[in-house]
Motif scaffolding. Structure first.
Motif, PDB file in Angstrom:
ATOM      1  N   ASP A 194     -30.614  41.719 -26.575  1.00 52.16           N
ATOM      2  CA  ASP A 194     -30.096  40.528 -27.253  1.00 52.16           C
ATOM      3  C   ASP A 194     -29.083  40.864 -28.342  1.00 52.16           C
ATOM      4  O   ASP A 194     -28.378  39.980 -28.810  1.00 52.16           O
ATOM      5  N   ASP A 242     -25.642  42.237 -29.535  1.00 46.16           N
ATOM      6  CA  ASP A 242     -24.317  42.542 -29.012  1.00 46.16           C
ATOM      7  C   ASP A 242     -23.924  43.999 -29.286  1.00 46.16           C
ATOM      8  O   ASP A 242     -23.387  44.665 -28.405  1.00 46.16           O
ATOM      9  N   ARG A 247     -25.708  46.492 -26.950  1.00 47.62           N
ATOM     10  CA  ARG A 247     -25.146  46.422 -25.592  1.00 47.62           C
ATOM     11  C   ARG A 247     -23.793  47.116 -25.530  1.00 47.62           C
ATOM     12  O   ARG A 247     -23.535  47.894 -24.611  1.00 47.62           O
ATOM     13  N   LYS A 285     -27.845  39.352 -21.922  1.00 44.90           N
ATOM     14  CA  LYS A 285     -28.208  39.081 -23.313  1.00 44.90           C
ATOM     15  C   LYS A 285     -29.676  38.748 -23.513  1.00 44.90           C
ATOM     16  O   LYS A 285     -30.134  38.610 -24.639  1.00 44.90           O
TER      17      LYS A 285
END
Length: 126
Positions: free
Chosen positions: A11, A13, A16, A35
């Protein structure tokens, strides 16, 4: 060299992006991202990745819940899942291992070592 495809489910950003850039730049792997656990469950059967790197703590559906749901989807039930967590206490590690995940990696991770850690955990030799 084998080009692996990894689905990163987190979740955050920043996590990721750093993980994706790391795996693409260091290992030359293809990376897809989601996400949330729910989004990952939808995307994984379409993408059929070689492995899934998934955060444990996510709002809505956490990693262990998403993992259990993925085991019920025949197209992805065989895909190895590595959990990514900041929880390093022994009881948490045992709980994650008892789920049957391929491995547990810890945050913060070293972007330069992430691909090697995943390869080692899954027994991948290129």
């Amino acid at each position: 060299m084998v080009v692996r495809h990894i689905l990163i489910i987190d979740d955050e950003d920043d996590i990721r992006e750093v993980a994706a850039l790391s795996l693409e730049a260091v290992a030359g792997w293809k990376v897809s991202t989601a996400k949330s656990g729910a989004e990952g469950i939808i995307l994984a059967p379409q993408l059929l990745p070689d492995a899934i790197l998934m955060d444990v703590m996510m709002p809505g559906m956490d990693g262990p819940t998403a993992y259990r749901a993925m085991r019920e989807v025949p197209a992805i039930a065989h895909v190895p899942v590595i959990l990514l967590t900041a929880k390093v206490q022994a009881q948490d590690q045992r709980r994650f291992a008892d789920l049957g995940v391929a491995a547990v990696l810890f945050k913060p991770f070293d972007p330069l070592l992430l691909a090697k850690q995943i390869s080692n955990a899954l027994g991948w030799v290129d």
